[in-house]
Enzyme design. Sequence first.
Site, PDB file in Angstrom:
ATOM      1  N   TYR A 137       0.790  -1.236   0.096  1.00 38.89           N
ATOM      2  CA  TYR A 137      -0.136  -0.161   0.051  1.00 38.89           C
ATOM      3  C   TYR A 137       0.938   1.125  -0.012  1.00 38.89           C
ATOM      4  CZ  TYR A 137      -3.744   3.053   1.529  1.00 38.89           C
ATOM      5  OH  TYR A 137      -4.615   4.171   1.465  1.00 38.89           O
ATOM      6  N   LYS A 147       1.081   4.180  -2.841  1.00 42.33           N
ATOM      7  CA  LYS A 147       0.699   5.550  -2.452  1.00 42.33           C
ATOM      8  C   LYS A 147       1.954   6.715  -2.802  1.00 42.33           C
ATOM      9  CE  LYS A 147      -3.525   4.850  -1.460  1.00 42.33           C
ATOM     10  NZ  LYS A 147      -4.745   5.473  -2.216  1.00 42.33           N
TER      11      LYS A 147
HETATM   12  P1  NAD Z   1     -13.620   2.917   0.614  1.00 43.70           P
HETATM   13  O1  NAD Z   1     -12.987   1.540   0.762  1.00 43.70           O
HETATM   14  O2  NAD Z   1     -14.493   3.163   1.809  1.00 43.70           O
HETATM   15  O3  NAD Z   1     -13.985   3.393  -0.679  1.00 43.70           O
HETATM   16  C1  NAD Z   1     -13.276   2.940  -1.930  1.00 43.70           C
HETATM   17  C2  NAD Z   1     -13.927   2.943  -3.107  1.00 43.70           C
HETATM   18  O4  NAD Z   1     -13.220   2.398  -4.273  1.00 43.70           O
HETATM   19  C3  NAD Z   1     -15.027   1.745  -2.898  1.00 43.70           C
HETATM   20  O5  NAD Z   1     -16.310   2.433  -3.234  1.00 43.70           O
HETATM   21  C4  NAD Z   1     -14.579   0.679  -3.619  1.00 43.70           C
HETATM   22  O6  NAD Z   1     -15.640   0.029  -4.383  1.00 43.70           O
HETATM   23  C5  NAD Z   1     -13.945   1.234  -4.785  1.00 43.70           C
HETATM   24  N1  NAD Z   1     -12.963   0.615  -5.672  1.00 43.70           N
HETATM   25  C6  NAD Z   1     -12.115  -0.212  -5.151  1.00 43.70           C
HETATM   26  N2  NAD Z   1     -11.449  -0.835  -6.228  1.00 43.70           N
HETATM   27  C7  NAD Z   1     -11.661  -0.365  -7.212  1.00 43.70           C
HETATM   28  C8  NAD Z   1     -11.562  -0.667  -8.567  1.00 43.70           C
HETATM   29  N3  NAD Z   1     -10.432  -1.514  -9.041  1.00 43.70           N
HETATM   30  N4  NAD Z   1     -12.087  -0.041  -9.584  1.00 43.70           N
HETATM   31  C9  NAD Z   1     -13.186   0.999  -9.243  1.00 43.70           C
HETATM   32  N5  NAD Z   1     -13.421   1.417  -7.914  1.00 43.70           N
HETATM   33  C10 NAD Z   1     -12.670   0.689  -6.951  1.00 43.70           C
HETATM   34  O7  NAD Z   1     -12.035   3.672   0.907  1.00 43.70           O
HETATM   35  P2  NAD Z   1     -12.071   5.187   1.332  1.00 43.70           P
HETATM   36  O8  NAD Z   1     -11.396   5.153   2.761  1.00 43.70           O
HETATM   37  O9  NAD Z   1     -12.905   5.983   1.069  1.00 43.70           O
HETATM   38  O10 NAD Z   1     -10.612   5.373   0.453  1.00 43.70           O
HETATM   39  C11 NAD Z   1     -10.484   6.249  -0.845  1.00 43.70           C
HETATM   40  C12 NAD Z   1      -9.161   6.182  -1.067  1.00 43.70           C
HETATM   41  O11 NAD Z   1      -8.416   7.299  -0.117  1.00 43.70           O
HETATM   42  C13 NAD Z   1      -8.356   5.208  -1.498  1.00 43.70           C
HETATM   43  O12 NAD Z   1      -7.433   5.604  -2.450  1.00 43.70           O
HETATM   44  C14 NAD Z   1      -7.680   5.135  -0.112  1.00 43.70           C
HETATM   45  O13 NAD Z   1      -6.285   4.433  -0.099  1.00 43.70           O
HETATM   46  C15 NAD Z   1      -7.526   6.640   0.255  1.00 43.70           C
HETATM   47  N6  NAD Z   1      -6.954   6.765   1.759  1.00 43.70           N
HETATM   48  C16 NAD Z   1      -7.839   6.491   2.685  1.00 43.70           C
HETATM   49  C17 NAD Z   1      -7.510   6.821   3.817  1.00 43.70           C
HETATM   50  C18 NAD Z   1      -8.349   6.551   5.045  1.00 43.70           C
HETATM   51  O14 NAD Z   1      -7.977   6.602   6.112  1.00 43.70           O
HETATM   52  N7  NAD Z   1      -9.677   6.044   4.770  1.00 43.70           N
HETATM   53  C19 NAD Z   1      -6.278   7.247   4.295  1.00 43.70           C
HETATM   54  C20 NAD Z   1      -5.398   7.656   3.231  1.00 43.70           C
HETATM   55  C21 NAD Z   1      -5.798   7.064   1.884  1.00 43.70           C
END
Ligand code: NAD
Length: 248
Positions: free
Chosen positions: A156, A160
Amino acid sequence: MGLLDGKVALITGAARGIGKAIALKFASEGADIAFTDLALNETTDNTLKEIEAFGVKARAYASNAADYEQTHEVVKEIMAEFGHIDVLVNNAGITKDGLMMRMNEQQWDAVLTVNLKSAFNFIHACTPVMAKQRGGSIINMSSVVGVSGNAGQCNYSASKAGLIGLAKSIAKEMGPRGIRANCIAPGFIITDMTNALPENVREEWAKQIPLRRGGTPEDVANVALFLASDLSSYVSGQVIHCCGAMNC
Ligand code: NAD
């Protein structure tokens, strides 16, 4: 007057979580919204309705962001429907955590493909459009661990970190065409992704946050709004952390 009036934003993985919050924020500022997720279902329907409640045009597309052909096809469909793409948010992402010694090739490949190659796919499909328009804003959803690293998340963190290198390179390569590219590095944001972590892990993260709370998807969406809008017209190649001072 909204900050994004007349703009079309494409957001990947926006059925829920941070992507959904960004879609709603952008819609509230006047943008028309095209969003993707893995499948069209009740969740995407509900998100679509919430976006449309702002009086903007919105469409949901089933598309696996990791798939090069599907990505190019969906961008063609979006262009046919909306006519332009002004903002691209590469938000789709997954985790498959594990210590390096126990990580298998499938965990590595899945995370690198969904998190990093997906951004290449969409940038590759959208930059010709943005170059013709002589303008566009690309936002890659990185993470604080892409900057700092994190035990148990080598796949991951690498994905990133890759998104940061990708955005910085695009900023340099496409700047002369009026295209900006930046990253957001969220810290611990309360979504389904983090709610899936064991409680003790979540508590450990929370202790490291000087602002003494997890972030909300709206906190991240506010940063995305800045980067999408003309408020950031001279900001490109940057990483904006949204982490409550957790990793500063
Ligand atoms: P989440 O799991 O709630 O939502 C992710 C969405 O992406 C889901 O709707 C899923 O179905 C969709 N998805 C997954 N694989 C996919 C694909 N191959 N094609 C299309 N859609 C796809 O996650 P989140 O927490 O909302 O995270 C969103 C982004 O933010 C991610 O890139 C995550 O790595 C990043 N992020 C999140 C956090 C956190 O603390 N939540 C921190 C840093 C970065």
